[in-house]
Motif scaffolding. Sequence first.
Motif, PDB file in Angstrom:
ATOM      1  N   LYS A  13      53.775  49.918  22.544  1.00 55.04           N
ATOM      2  CA  LYS A  13      53.450  48.637  23.163  1.00 55.04           C
ATOM      3  C   LYS A  13      52.460  47.829  22.342  1.00 55.04           C
ATOM      4  CE  LYS A  13      53.205  48.348  27.820  1.00 55.04           C
ATOM      5  NZ  LYS A  13      52.700  48.729  29.145  1.00 55.04           N
ATOM      6  N   THR A  55      34.373  51.331  25.108  1.00 60.57           N
ATOM      7  CA  THR A  55      35.459  50.594  25.787  1.00 60.57           C
ATOM      8  C   THR A  55      35.623  49.149  25.318  1.00 60.57           C
ATOM      9  OG1 THR A  55      34.301  49.722  27.734  1.00 60.57           O
ATOM     10  CG2 THR A  55      35.131  51.977  27.898  1.00 60.57           C
ATOM     11  N   ALA A  58      39.330  48.461  24.348  1.00 60.75           N
ATOM     12  CA  ALA A  58      40.250  48.347  25.477  1.00 60.75           C
ATOM     13  C   ALA A  58      39.999  47.067  26.264  1.00 60.75           C
ATOM     14  CB  ALA A  58      40.106  49.559  26.386  1.00 60.75           C
ATOM     15  N   PRO A  62      44.691  42.512  24.357  1.00 58.03           N
ATOM     16  CA  PRO A  62      45.503  41.590  25.164  1.00 58.03           C
ATOM     17  C   PRO A  62      46.697  42.270  25.825  1.00 58.03           C
ATOM     18  CG  PRO A  62      45.191  40.758  22.928  1.00 58.03           C
ATOM     19  CD  PRO A  62      44.759  42.179  22.938  1.00 58.03           C
ATOM     20  N   ASP A  64      46.670  45.567  26.783  1.00 57.92           N
ATOM     21  CA  ASP A  64      46.185  46.666  27.616  1.00 57.92           C
ATOM     22  C   ASP A  64      46.861  47.985  27.250  1.00 57.92           C
ATOM     23  OD1 ASP A  64      44.351  47.463  29.352  1.00 57.92           O
ATOM     24  OD2 ASP A  64      45.271  46.704  31.171  1.00 57.92           O
ATOM     25  N   ILE A  66      45.266  50.392  25.364  1.00 58.31           N
ATOM     26  CA  ILE A  66      44.271  51.389  24.957  1.00 58.31           C
ATOM     27  C   ILE A  66      43.672  52.069  26.188  1.00 58.31           C
ATOM     28  CG2 ILE A  66      42.123  51.780  23.687  1.00 58.31           C
ATOM     29  CD1 ILE A  66      42.783  49.357  21.992  1.00 58.31           C
ATOM     30  N   THR A  67      43.650  53.386  26.159  1.00 61.61           N
ATOM     31  CA  THR A  67      42.960  54.172  27.182  1.00 61.61           C
ATOM     32  C   THR A  67      41.775  54.845  26.504  1.00 61.61           C
ATOM     33  OG1 THR A  67      45.143  54.605  28.086  1.00 61.61           O
ATOM     34  CG2 THR A  67      43.322  55.874  29.007  1.00 61.61           C
ATOM     35  N   VAL A  68      40.600  54.780  27.154  1.00 65.79           N
ATOM     36  CA  VAL A  68      39.385  55.290  26.523  1.00 65.79           C
ATOM     37  C   VAL A  68      38.890  56.517  27.285  1.00 65.79           C
ATOM     38  CG1 VAL A  68      37.067  54.702  25.737  1.00 65.79           C
ATOM     39  CG2 VAL A  68      38.794  52.928  25.882  1.00 65.79           C
ATOM     40  N   TYR A  69      38.503  57.535  26.533  1.00 62.56           N
ATOM     41  CA  TYR A  69      37.922  58.753  27.104  1.00 62.56           C
ATOM     42  C   TYR A  69      36.533  58.927  26.513  1.00 62.56           C
ATOM     43  CZ  TYR A  69      42.782  59.650  28.314  1.00 62.56           C
ATOM     44  OH  TYR A  69      44.047  59.540  28.806  1.00 62.56           O
ATOM     45  N   LYS A  70      35.626  59.494  27.316  1.00 66.10           N
ATOM     46  CA  LYS A  70      34.245  59.583  26.865  1.00 66.10           C
ATOM     47  C   LYS A  70      33.597  60.834  27.453  1.00 66.10           C
ATOM     48  CE  LYS A  70      30.178  56.552  27.285  1.00 66.10           C
ATOM     49  NZ  LYS A  70      29.791  55.243  27.801  1.00 66.10           N
TER      50      LYS A  70
ATOM     51  N   VAL B  13      37.474  56.681  30.941  1.00 63.34           N
ATOM     52  CA  VAL B  13      36.545  55.651  31.395  1.00 63.34           C
ATOM     53  C   VAL B  13      37.196  54.275  31.465  1.00 63.34           C
ATOM     54  CG1 VAL B  13      34.374  56.741  30.767  1.00 63.34           C
ATOM     55  CG2 VAL B  13      35.643  55.475  29.041  1.00 63.34           C
ATOM     56  N   TYR B  14      38.326  54.104  30.819  1.00 67.11           N
ATOM     57  CA  TYR B  14      38.995  52.801  30.880  1.00 67.11           C
ATOM     58  C   TYR B  14      40.482  53.011  30.649  1.00 67.11           C
ATOM     59  CZ  TYR B  14      39.535  47.754  30.480  1.00 67.11           C
ATOM     60  OH  TYR B  14      39.887  46.453  30.698  1.00 67.11           O
ATOM     61  N   GLY B  15      41.282  52.479  31.548  1.00 65.56           N
ATOM     62  CA  GLY B  15      42.730  52.569  31.392  1.00 65.56           C
ATOM     63  C   GLY B  15      43.396  51.380  32.040  1.00 65.56           C
ATOM     64  N   LYS B  16      44.680  51.313  31.848  1.00 67.62           N
ATOM     65  CA  LYS B  16      45.441  50.191  32.406  1.00 67.62           C
ATOM     66  C   LYS B  16      45.390  50.253  33.936  1.00 67.62           C
ATOM     67  CE  LYS B  16      50.121  49.886  32.167  1.00 67.62           C
ATOM     68  NZ  LYS B  16      50.668  49.213  33.342  1.00 67.62           N
ATOM     69  N   THR B  17      45.115  49.093  34.562  1.00 72.51           N
ATOM     70  CA  THR B  17      45.114  49.070  36.020  1.00 72.51           C
ATOM     71  C   THR B  17      46.545  49.179  36.548  1.00 72.51           C
ATOM     72  OG1 THR B  17      44.848  47.574  37.868  1.00 72.51           O
ATOM     73  CG2 THR B  17      44.739  46.596  35.729  1.00 72.51           C
ATOM     74  N   LEU B  20      49.055  46.113  36.868  1.00 72.90           N
ATOM     75  CA  LEU B  20      49.860  45.599  35.758  1.00 72.90           C
ATOM     76  C   LEU B  20      51.127  46.444  35.662  1.00 72.90           C
ATOM     77  CD1 LEU B  20      47.255  44.963  32.939  1.00 72.90           C
ATOM     78  CD2 LEU B  20      48.554  43.240  34.125  1.00 72.90           C
ATOM     79  N   THR B  21      52.263  45.790  35.567  1.00 73.29           N
ATOM     80  CA  THR B  21      53.511  46.538  35.470  1.00 73.29           C
ATOM     81  C   THR B  21      53.671  47.096  34.059  1.00 73.29           C
ATOM     82  OG1 THR B  21      54.722  44.571  34.827  1.00 73.29           O
ATOM     83  CG2 THR B  21      54.605  45.037  37.175  1.00 73.29           C
ATOM     84  N   ASP B  22      54.668  47.939  33.861  1.00 73.57           N
ATOM     85  CA  ASP B  22      54.866  48.566  32.552  1.00 73.57           C
ATOM     86  C   ASP B  22      55.644  47.684  31.591  1.00 73.57           C
ATOM     87  OD1 ASP B  22      53.431  50.833  33.055  1.00 73.57           O
ATOM     88  OD2 ASP B  22      55.125  51.872  33.974  1.00 73.57           O
ATOM     89  N   LYS B  38      45.139  40.689  32.509  1.00 73.60           N
ATOM     90  CA  LYS B  38      44.496  41.970  32.782  1.00 73.60           C
ATOM     91  C   LYS B  38      43.284  41.776  33.692  1.00 73.60           C
ATOM     92  CE  LYS B  38      42.127  43.765  29.323  1.00 73.60           C
ATOM     93  NZ  LYS B  38      41.909  44.431  28.032  1.00 73.60           N
ATOM     94  N   GLU B  42      42.752  43.337  37.342  1.00 70.70           N
ATOM     95  CA  GLU B  42      41.615  44.232  37.618  1.00 70.70           C
ATOM     96  C   GLU B  42      40.800  43.731  38.807  1.00 70.70           C
ATOM     97  OE1 GLU B  42      39.428  44.639  33.988  1.00 70.70           O
ATOM     98  OE2 GLU B  42      40.881  46.012  33.109  1.00 70.70           O
TER      99      GLU B  42
END
Lengths: 73, 253
Positions: A13, A55, A58, A62, A64, A66-70, B13-17, B20-22, B38, B42
Amino acid sequence: MAFKGAIVVDNEKCKGCGVCVANCPTGTLALAKHVNSRGYNYAYMAEPDKCIGCTNCATVCPDDVITVYKVKI
Amino acid sequence: MDVKDIIKPENMVYGKTKLLTDNILHYCPGCSHGVVHKLIAEVIDEMGIQDKTIGISPVGCAVFAYNYIDIDWEEAAHGRAPALATATKRLNPDKYVFTYQGDGDLASIGTAEIMHACNRGENIVVIFINNAIYGMTGGQMAPTTLLGMKTATTPYGRRADLNGYPLKITELIAQLEGTCYVTRQSVETAPAVRKAKKAIRKAFENSMMKKGTSFVEIVSTCNSGWKIPPVKANKWMEENMFPFYPLGDMKDR
């Protein structure tokens, strides 16, 4: 207290706009030399050790992807 | 510590809400529309108002916004989103109604609708994407195009004597009694995105307090229309757009 982070990019994506690379405060990210099936150079962690899980990448992404882990270390 | 040990669901700690569709966004790489989509998703998710929100999508690049955010949508004729939002909000006063409009839609063909909706103080949220160009139709001059800026219809730059002056529509709207919150934000850096999110959340909260119209302008980029790569376009925006379109709250009551 220090943090260590890691990101997962949805390669298919990602459109390779590079906004995450420009917004990374530690220089972790870069655009790959390989392209995805749509022809975009997707973003990846070029230097995974530098990631602090802030983050920023992410937040500005634009698409969306990226997924962030910490974790605390 | 190995990357594999960090990438675990409990450390996310941060991911797609989920809102939002795929679907893959049809916008060009680096387009500000994606970030604003986004943020709206959110905010709606965090407020827990998914089944109480109705969006009005415009004509322009964001015409397919209904493919990406999983809420109820209506599609308005060009520029008429505020009129449709007025009807929707008056018939469903318990719903959160917002319009999502670009500068060609809101500041050009829809000027009458937005002015009167704001002047009546309709309790709606207006998200206004200002990228100073007509993006979808191929980068023609918009009312908000800066002086000297090259577009498809002003190849030598916009001239005041021939094309008139750029329109500061947000300043005009701040003059109207019906508006309660008028602000201008941007989404090019992480701090700016977080500020813009706060502004959008405040606007949504205002719409239930019967205080009037909330108007959030987002100064954006159009890489394809400006013919500048995404990261340089953000820099160009900071250098050229921000002096003319200064960020900040214009009205908050």
